[in-house]
Design a protein around this motif. Structure first.
Motif, PDB file in Angstrom:
ATOM      1  N   LYS A   1      32.576  49.891  45.144  1.00 46.53           N
ATOM      2  CA  LYS A   1      33.420  48.323  45.307  1.00 46.53           C
ATOM      3  C   LYS A   1      32.850  47.489  44.201  1.00 46.53           C
ATOM      4  O   LYS A   1      33.648  46.607  43.819  1.00 46.53           O
TER       5      LYS A   1
ATOM      6  N   GLU B   1      27.041  55.130  52.118  1.00 43.90           N
ATOM      7  CA  GLU B   1      27.065  53.606  52.024  1.00 43.90           C
ATOM      8  C   GLU B   1      26.712  53.006  50.901  1.00 43.90           C
ATOM      9  O   GLU B   1      27.370  51.977  50.193  1.00 43.90           O
TER      10      GLU B   1
ATOM     11  N   LYS C   1      37.360  59.512  50.266  1.00 45.82           N
ATOM     12  CA  LYS C   1      37.125  58.199  51.118  1.00 45.82           C
ATOM     13  C   LYS C   1      36.785  57.035  50.223  1.00 45.82           C
ATOM     14  O   LYS C   1      37.593  55.957  50.386  1.00 45.82           O
TER      15      LYS C   1
ATOM     16  N   GLU D   1      25.884  51.389  57.372  1.00 43.86           N
ATOM     17  CA  GLU D   1      26.324  50.380  56.478  1.00 43.86           C
ATOM     18  C   GLU D   1      24.837  49.378  56.427  1.00 43.86           C
ATOM     19  O   GLU D   1      24.348  48.858  55.518  1.00 43.86           O
TER      20      GLU D   1
ATOM     21  N   LYS E   1      39.784  55.952  47.942  1.00 45.15           N
ATOM     22  CA  LYS E   1      40.756  55.164  49.013  1.00 45.15           C
ATOM     23  C   LYS E   1      40.377  53.874  49.312  1.00 45.15           C
ATOM     24  O   LYS E   1      41.097  52.840  49.026  1.00 45.15           O
ATOM     25  N   GLU E   2      39.364  53.622  49.493  1.00 43.29           N
ATOM     26  CA  GLU E   2      38.635  52.386  50.154  1.00 43.29           C
ATOM     27  C   GLU E   2      38.509  51.206  49.007  1.00 43.29           C
ATOM     28  O   GLU E   2      38.612  50.231  49.208  1.00 43.29           O
ATOM     29  N   THR E   3      38.216  51.741  47.797  1.00 44.56           N
ATOM     30  CA  THR E   3      37.716  50.707  46.720  1.00 44.56           C
ATOM     31  C   THR E   3      38.746  50.778  45.536  1.00 44.56           C
ATOM     32  O   THR E   3      38.688  49.817  44.748  1.00 44.56           O
ATOM     33  N   ASP E   4      39.454  51.732  45.539  1.00 41.44           N
ATOM     34  CA  ASP E   4      40.574  51.658  44.311  1.00 41.44           C
ATOM     35  C   ASP E   4      39.853  52.028  43.057  1.00 41.44           C
ATOM     36  O   ASP E   4      40.453  51.803  41.979  1.00 41.44           O
TER      37      ASP E   4
ATOM     38  N   LEU F   1      29.428  53.893  48.177  1.00 40.64           N
ATOM     39  CA  LEU F   1      30.701  52.984  48.450  1.00 40.64           C
ATOM     40  C   LEU F   1      30.439  51.480  47.901  1.00 40.64           C
ATOM     41  O   LEU F   1      31.449  50.949  47.215  1.00 40.64           O
TER      42      LEU F   1
END
Ligand SMILES: NC(=O)c1ccc[n+]([C@@H]2O[C@H](COP(=O)([O-])OP(=O)(O)OC[C@H]3O[C@@H](n4cnc5c(N)ncnc54)[C@H](OP(=O)(O)O)[C@@H]3O)[C@@H](O)[C@H]2O)c1
Length: 317
Positions: free
Chosen positions: A58, A51, A79, A256, A82-85, A54
């Protein structure tokens, strides 16, 4: 009032008190952008570390997932991307149960990375008995503390060159409840005690590191993430496991939630006056009485230098 209603009131009060103590979370509200910054998170493939990585991705950072298992790390990387580009997420392998592996990892970072803004010493394990590391030391102490000490030490020049930079050490409330003897850090005294001792070492290390680096632009913070629903409890057995299974859904933080204080200390602006301090639920708190012992952080540092067998050319601080 009937006994029934008194019992109900007691149960509800206990539930609310437990919920508030364990689960209530302060969220990191910082909008700090990390574009152009580099962060390393150890143990980033799961739990709190995942987390944290991640969140940094972001915010646009280059994020290095420092993990021991390539497959698990690559899955985590996929993952996160994919979630943050954010494509600037990389896996670098380190086994924190081996000083050689830590030295190889640090060498690679020093030779290939231009900067290091944030180092999060997050990886850890608990509930393990007297298993030994590759170097013959107690596995839990080696992974949770001694490798974090060595890794940080070997990256100080890069952190210094990058400054302002931060080192975050993930500790635990367990550090408050232990009977610690610095001369016995490699002696097995029970699965809980050795875990708690290793987490106290994380705090003492933070205190001493802050002192030794006070003339630099590196600051360091220690974090209690709370009690979090992660894989850290997978080795726990017996009654403790039953207790964990009963309470975890209602009272443990999600991963998270558990990552918020780590993120807070890594990205919040103007907290430098708290260099060397302990944070809990996104605020600075008093250090634990177990750490508030004159001379103890320095003694641990000197002991750690011996355990990791610093080579003459490595000794700087
Ligand atoms: N969960 C809690 O309630 C809690 C409470 C207080 C403090 N903490 C602290 O939070 C930190 C993160 O733990 P977590 O709860 O998020 O647990 P977790 O999900 O089990 O994550 C631990 C991470 O450490 C890695 N790791 C273990 N041994 C390693 C080694 N030899 N070399 C490299 N990496 C290694 C694991 O990798 P693998 O996946 O390959 O095993 C995993 O990525 C730990 O320092 C823990 O002590 C947790």
């Amino acid at each position: 009032m009937s006994t029934f209603w008194v019992a109900c009131a007691v149960i509800v009060s206990l539930y609310v008190a437990f919920w508030h103590y364990f689960k209530a979370t302060t969220w990191c509200r910082s909008q700090t952008c990390l574009i152009g910054k580099t962060a390393i998170v150890t143990g980033a493939n799961s739990g709190i570390g995942y987390e944290t990585a991640l969140d940094f991705a972001k915010r646009g950072a280059r994020v290095i997932l420092a993990c021991r298992d390539k497959n698990r790390a690559e899955v985590a990387k996929m993952k996160i991307v994919k979630e943050t580009d954010n494509e600037n997420v990389v896996v670098k392998i380190v086994n924190l149960a081996s000083f050689d592996s830590v030295r190889d990892f640090a060498k690679n970072i020093n030779e290939t990375e231009e900067r290091l803004d944030i180092l999060v010493n997050n990886a850890g394990l608990g509930g393990v008995k007297d298993d030994k590391s590759d170097d013959g030391l107690l596995l839990v102490m080696h992974v949770n503390y001694l490798s974090a000490f060595l890794l940080t030490y070997l990256l100080i020049d890069l952190l210094k060159k990058t400054g302002p930079s931060r080192v975050i050490n993930v500790s635990s409330i367990a550090a408050r409840f232990t009977n610690f003897d610095v001369d016995l850090i490699n002696n097995y005294t029970g699965a809980y005690t050795i875990y708690a001792n290793s987490k106290l070492c994380n705090l003492l290390f933070t205190m001493e590191l802050a002192k030794r680096l006070k003339e630099t632009e590196i600051t360091t913070y220690c974090v209690n993430p709370g009690v979090v629903q992660t894989e850290i409890f997978r080795h726990v057995k017996g009654y403790s496991k039953v207790f964990i299974n009963i309470f975890k859904e209602d009272f443990f933080k999600t991963c998270e939630e558990g990552a918020q204080t780590t993120i807070y200390t890594a990205v919040t602006k103007n907290i430098e006056e708290y260099n060397g301090c302990l944070f809990d639920n996104c605020k600075v708190v008093d250090t634990y009485p177990t750490a508030d012992v004159k001379g103890l952080p320095k003694k641990l540092w000197e002991k750690s230098v011996k355990f990791v067998e610093l080579k003459p050319e490595e000794i700087m601080y």
